[in-house]
Design a protein around this motif. Structure first.
Motif, PDB file in Angstrom:
ATOM      1  N   ILE A 194       0.391  17.411   3.451  1.00 44.81           N
ATOM      2  CA  ILE A 194      -0.912  17.788   2.907  1.00 44.81           C
ATOM      3  C   ILE A 194      -1.903  18.085   4.021  1.00 44.81           C
ATOM      4  CG2 ILE A 194      -2.877  16.973   1.543  1.00 44.81           C
ATOM      5  CD1 ILE A 194      -0.893  15.348  -0.124  1.00 44.81           C
ATOM      6  N   LEU A 195      -1.908  17.258   5.064  1.00 44.50           N
ATOM      7  CA  LEU A 195      -2.820  17.475   6.180  1.00 44.50           C
ATOM      8  C   LEU A 195      -2.542  18.818   6.866  1.00 44.50           C
ATOM      9  CD1 LEU A 195      -5.023  16.494   8.111  1.00 44.50           C
ATOM     10  CD2 LEU A 195      -3.219  15.347   9.438  1.00 44.50           C
ATOM     11  N   LEU A 196      -1.252  19.109   7.117  1.00 38.66           N
ATOM     12  CA  LEU A 196      -0.909  20.332   7.837  1.00 38.66           C
ATOM     13  C   LEU A 196      -1.228  21.586   7.028  1.00 38.66           C
ATOM     14  CD1 LEU A 196       2.458  19.341   9.558  1.00 38.66           C
ATOM     15  CD2 LEU A 196       0.227  19.656  10.635  1.00 38.66           C
ATOM     16  N   PHE A 197      -0.855  21.608   5.730  1.00 40.36           N
ATOM     17  CA  PHE A 197      -1.128  22.842   4.998  1.00 40.36           C
ATOM     18  C   PHE A 197      -2.610  23.011   4.699  1.00 40.36           C
ATOM     19  CE2 PHE A 197       0.067  20.562   0.888  1.00 40.36           C
ATOM     20  CZ  PHE A 197      -1.124  20.750   0.210  1.00 40.36           C
ATOM     21  N   SER A 198      -3.374  21.918   4.696  1.00 42.93           N
ATOM     22  CA  SER A 198      -4.826  22.048   4.541  1.00 42.93           C
ATOM     23  C   SER A 198      -5.455  22.647   5.797  1.00 42.93           C
ATOM     24  CB  SER A 198      -5.444  20.684   4.234  1.00 42.93           C
ATOM     25  OG  SER A 198      -4.960  20.164   3.013  1.00 42.93           O
ATOM     26  N   ILE A 199      -4.989  22.210   6.970  1.00 47.99           N
ATOM     27  CA  ILE A 199      -5.487  22.790   8.228  1.00 47.99           C
ATOM     28  C   ILE A 199      -5.138  24.276   8.297  1.00 47.99           C
ATOM     29  CG2 ILE A 199      -5.185  22.776  10.736  1.00 47.99           C
ATOM     30  CD1 ILE A 199      -4.785  19.740  10.535  1.00 47.99           C
ATOM     31  N   LEU A 200      -3.904  24.614   7.930  1.00 47.81           N
ATOM     32  CA  LEU A 200      -3.477  26.009   7.971  1.00 47.81           C
ATOM     33  C   LEU A 200      -4.222  26.856   6.936  1.00 47.81           C
ATOM     34  CD1 LEU A 200       0.315  25.349   8.498  1.00 47.81           C
ATOM     35  CD2 LEU A 200      -1.200  26.520  10.111  1.00 47.81           C
ATOM     36  N   GLU A 201      -4.630  26.246   5.832  1.00 50.95           N
ATOM     37  CA  GLU A 201      -5.433  26.963   4.839  1.00 50.95           C
ATOM     38  C   GLU A 201      -6.784  27.371   5.428  1.00 50.95           C
ATOM     39  OE1 GLU A 201      -5.597  28.038   0.521  1.00 50.95           O
ATOM     40  OE2 GLU A 201      -4.125  27.860   2.113  1.00 50.95           O
ATOM     41  N   VAL A 202      -7.401  26.461   6.179  1.00 54.89           N
ATOM     42  CA  VAL A 202      -8.669  26.775   6.854  1.00 54.89           C
ATOM     43  C   VAL A 202      -8.459  27.880   7.885  1.00 54.89           C
ATOM     44  CG1 VAL A 202     -10.469  25.878   8.375  1.00 54.89           C
ATOM     45  CG2 VAL A 202      -9.645  24.486   6.469  1.00 54.89           C
ATOM     46  N   LEU A 203      -7.377  27.775   8.655  1.00 56.63           N
ATOM     47  CA  LEU A 203      -7.103  28.775   9.688  1.00 56.63           C
ATOM     48  C   LEU A 203      -6.820  30.147   9.088  1.00 56.63           C
ATOM     49  CD1 LEU A 203      -4.875  26.684  12.142  1.00 56.63           C
ATOM     50  CD2 LEU A 203      -7.291  27.308  12.401  1.00 56.63           C
ATOM     51  N   THR A 204      -6.273  30.183   7.868  1.00 53.73           N
ATOM     52  CA  THR A 204      -6.028  31.468   7.211  1.00 53.73           C
ATOM     53  C   THR A 204      -7.332  32.248   7.058  1.00 53.73           C
ATOM     54  OG1 THR A 204      -4.132  30.581   5.998  1.00 53.73           O
ATOM     55  CG2 THR A 204      -5.140  32.588   5.137  1.00 53.73           C
ATOM     56  N   GLY A 205      -8.384  31.536   6.671  1.00 50.69           N
ATOM     57  CA  GLY A 205      -9.672  32.192   6.508  1.00 50.69           C
ATOM     58  C   GLY A 205     -10.297  32.640   7.813  1.00 50.69           C
ATOM     59  N   CYS A 206      -9.736  32.193   8.925  1.00 52.73           N
ATOM     60  CA  CYS A 206     -10.262  32.570  10.247  1.00 52.73           C
ATOM     61  C   CYS A 206      -9.409  33.623  10.935  1.00 52.73           C
ATOM     62  CB  CYS A 206     -10.348  31.335  11.144  1.00 52.73           C
ATOM     63  SG  CYS A 206     -11.390  30.000  10.493  1.00 52.73           S
ATOM     64  N   ALA A 207      -8.330  34.073  10.292  1.00 56.57           N
ATOM     65  CA  ALA A 207      -7.406  35.032  10.918  1.00 56.57           C
ATOM     66  C   ALA A 207      -8.141  36.315  11.294  1.00 56.57           C
ATOM     67  CB  ALA A 207      -6.255  35.339   9.971  1.00 56.57           C
ATOM     68  N   SER A 208      -7.886  36.789  12.519  1.00 56.77           N
ATOM     69  CA  SER A 208      -8.599  37.964  13.032  1.00 56.77           C
ATOM     70  C   SER A 208      -7.841  39.263  12.813  1.00 56.77           C
ATOM     71  CB  SER A 208      -8.886  37.789  14.528  1.00 56.77           C
ATOM     72  OG  SER A 208      -7.671  37.592  15.241  1.00 56.77           O
ATOM     73  N   ASN A 209      -6.536  39.187  12.542  1.00 60.98           N
ATOM     74  CA  ASN A 209      -5.768  40.402  12.271  1.00 60.98           C
ATOM     75  C   ASN A 209      -4.573  40.056  11.384  1.00 60.98           C
ATOM     76  OD1 ASN A 209      -3.420  39.685  14.059  1.00 60.98           O
ATOM     77  ND2 ASN A 209      -4.980  39.901  15.664  1.00 60.98           N
ATOM     78  N   PHE A 210      -3.862  41.079  10.956  1.00 57.76           N
ATOM     79  CA  PHE A 210      -2.780  40.881   9.999  1.00 57.76           C
ATOM     80  C   PHE A 210      -1.627  40.091  10.602  1.00 57.76           C
ATOM     81  CE2 PHE A 210       1.062  42.304   7.704  1.00 57.76           C
ATOM     82  CZ  PHE A 210       0.698  41.910   6.425  1.00 57.76           C
ATOM     83  N   GLY A 211      -1.321  40.311  11.880  1.00 55.03           N
ATOM     84  CA  GLY A 211      -0.224  39.586  12.521  1.00 55.03           C
ATOM     85  C   GLY A 211      -0.477  38.090  12.550  1.00 55.03           C
ATOM     86  N   ILE A 212      -1.682  37.697  12.921  1.00 56.72           N
ATOM     87  CA  ILE A 212      -2.032  36.274  12.941  1.00 56.72           C
ATOM     88  C   ILE A 212      -2.024  35.709  11.529  1.00 56.72           C
ATOM     89  CG2 ILE A 212      -3.900  34.639  13.437  1.00 56.72           C
ATOM     90  CD1 ILE A 212      -4.649  36.378  15.821  1.00 56.72           C
ATOM     91  N   LEU A 213      -2.508  36.494  10.568  1.00 57.73           N
ATOM     92  CA  LEU A 213      -2.495  36.048   9.171  1.00 57.73           C
ATOM     93  C   LEU A 213      -1.065  35.752   8.712  1.00 57.73           C
ATOM     94  CD1 LEU A 213      -4.005  35.652   6.445  1.00 57.73           C
ATOM     95  CD2 LEU A 213      -3.557  38.066   5.998  1.00 57.73           C
ATOM     96  N   MET A 214      -0.112  36.620   9.040  1.00 55.62           N
ATOM     97  CA  MET A 214       1.281  36.421   8.628  1.00 55.62           C
ATOM     98  C   MET A 214       1.882  35.187   9.293  1.00 55.62           C
ATOM     99  SD  MET A 214       2.166  38.625   6.391  1.00 55.62           S
ATOM    100  CE  MET A 214       3.945  38.541   6.460  1.00 55.62           C
ATOM    101  N   LEU A 215       1.563  34.972  10.565  1.00 57.31           N
ATOM    102  CA  LEU A 215       2.078  33.799  11.272  1.00 57.31           C
ATOM    103  C   LEU A 215       1.553  32.510  10.640  1.00 57.31           C
ATOM    104  CD1 LEU A 215       3.551  32.446  13.630  1.00 57.31           C
ATOM    105  CD2 LEU A 215       1.491  32.784  15.012  1.00 57.31           C
ATOM    106  N   ILE A 216       0.261  32.470  10.350  1.00 59.80           N
ATOM    107  CA  ILE A 216      -0.337  31.275   9.748  1.00 59.80           C
ATOM    108  C   ILE A 216       0.252  31.014   8.369  1.00 59.80           C
ATOM    109  CG2 ILE A 216      -2.478  30.285   8.846  1.00 59.80           C
ATOM    110  CD1 ILE A 216      -3.952  31.770  11.081  1.00 59.80           C
ATOM    111  N   ARG A 217       0.429  32.079   7.588  1.00 60.22           N
ATOM    112  CA  ARG A 217       0.964  31.882   6.235  1.00 60.22           C
ATOM    113  C   ARG A 217       2.435  31.472   6.273  1.00 60.22           C
ATOM    114  NH1 ARG A 217      -2.685  30.314   3.296  1.00 60.22           N
ATOM    115  NH2 ARG A 217      -1.560  30.851   1.391  1.00 60.22           N
TER     116      ARG A 217
END
Length: 378
Positions: A4-27
């Motif tokens: 729960i902690l990890l996917f919540s952190i990654l959920e926040v980082l998704t909203g901060c993604a600067s490009n599509f490549g980073i978005l795909m990596l985070i997801r």
């Protein structure tokens, strides 16, 4: 807690993604963490419940998914048109708050404690349990993977492309969000109700009834001529689709080998989810390849999403009914034990039901005590 902690952190980082490549990596990382939560959560919840309450609470557990979908639809309707998509992900990180409740108010299950004690006393590991389970239960694993592939085709095939389908008919984003919220409401009610009835009708029988209900809704759900008819049929489609899903946590955990009850359900579920992940792309590609013959306001051909969704759903429902009808069922199975093999669970259940008979080694094989033991095992 870690999941729960990890996917919540990654959920926040998704909203901060600067490009599509980073978005795909985070997801992708998000999917790994999210994938570990379902099996663990379902096992933790169901192992400590009374058997007679297992069906109802399995339905409630599974409808956390539909409730989240409903809340996400409402958030989309409220936030995205005004603030954009990024705040959606920041807000949806709130499950991290559940860590506090889990840490202080949710004890470790009896089965997990028994599992850890067994591994300690027998000097075995998770890896050895994993090898034993898939060496002895590989047929069950294949059945569960096929089952969960069909279940995920059922949910993805009826949900993922539907907002796009509504939009292709000329309806607005707000109308799409409202339609999705109505469908999610039907999902919450259906999963809870069918989960409850599965406790009395049997898991497989309840799944088949729900699947037949979904089959009956395919035509109005895919070929409705007004927004109202699509919303009503969407409600009942998800009522039956998630009605079948409401039985899955109890059904899959009861089938799972005891040595890997926290791993086996989540693993087979996620393999099935991976196999079915392309369902929306399949529906979309076929819909665009075989359009309706009509054009939208911009002069583009309207994809025939209704036809492709109905075909995929019809095939999925048909195979699901067949697989479930010929499958196994262990309704009411004891989930509190932590032994390596199923036969040990059966033996323990027998020993708790009757005192150990004092029979001499040379006793005849047809003693009543032995007949009684055999009856209990059956």
């Amino acid at each position: 807690m870690v999941d729960i902690l990890l996917f919540s952190i990654l959920e926040v980082l998704t909203g901060c993604a600067s490009n599509f490549g980073i978005l795909m990596l985070i997801r992708a990382l998000f999917g790994i963490c999210m994938g570990g939560e379902w099996g663990l959560g379902a096992s933790l919840a169901l192992e400590e419940l009374p058997v007679e309450a297992r069906g109802l609470f399995a339905g409630l557990l599974q409808q956390g998914y539909a409730t989240g979908n409903l809340l996400a639809s409402l958030l989309y309707y409220t936030i995205v048109p005004r603030l954009g998509w990024r705040p959606m992900f920041w807000i949806c990180a709130f499950p991290a708050l559940l860590i506090i409740l889990i840490r202080f108010f949710v004890p470790e299950s009896q089965a997990a404690q028994a599992q850890m004690e067994r591994r300690k006393t027998t000097n075995t590991t998770f890896l050895s349990d994993f090898k034993f389970t898939f060496a002895n239960y590989w047929k069950l694993a294949i059945y569960c993977i096929v089952l969960m592939s069909l279940f995920n085709f059922l949910s993805h095939g009826s949900q993922d492309l539907y907002p796009t389908f509504i939009g292709s008919l000329g309806y607005s984003d707000e109308q799409k969000a409202i339609t999705n919220a109505i469908s999610a409401t039907g999902a919450v009610l259906g999963g809870t109700i069918f989960g409850y009835f599965g406790q009395y009708l049997g898991r497989r029988r309840a799944i088949i009834i729900a699947a037949l209900g979904a089959a009956a809704m395919i035509y109005p759900w895919a070929f409705g001529t007004t927004l109202g008819s699509l919303q009503v049929s969407g409600f009942f489609m998800q009522f039956f689709v998630q009605g079948a899903w409401g039985i899955v946590p109890a059904y899959l955990n009861e089938l799972s080998p005891p040595a890997l009850r926290a791993t086996f359900p989540g693993l087979t579920y996620n393999i099935g989810n991976m196999i079915s992940a392309s369902s929306a792309q399949i529906e979309s590609a076929l819909g665009e390849t075989y359009p309706t013959g009509q054009v939208d306001k911009s002069g583009q051909m309207i994809p025939n999403y209704g036809l492709t969704q109905s075909v995929l759903m019809g095939i999925t429902v048909g195979f699901l009914i067949l697989v479930v009808a010929f499958g196994d069922e262990k309704k009411g199975r004891d989930l509190t034990v932590g032994h390596l093999d199923e036969e040990v669970d059966v033996e323990q259940s027998v020993n708790t039901l009757q005192p150990s008979p004092t029979v001499k080694d040379d006793a005849p094989s047809n003693l009543n005590t032995q007949d009684s033991s055999q009856t209990i095992v059956v």
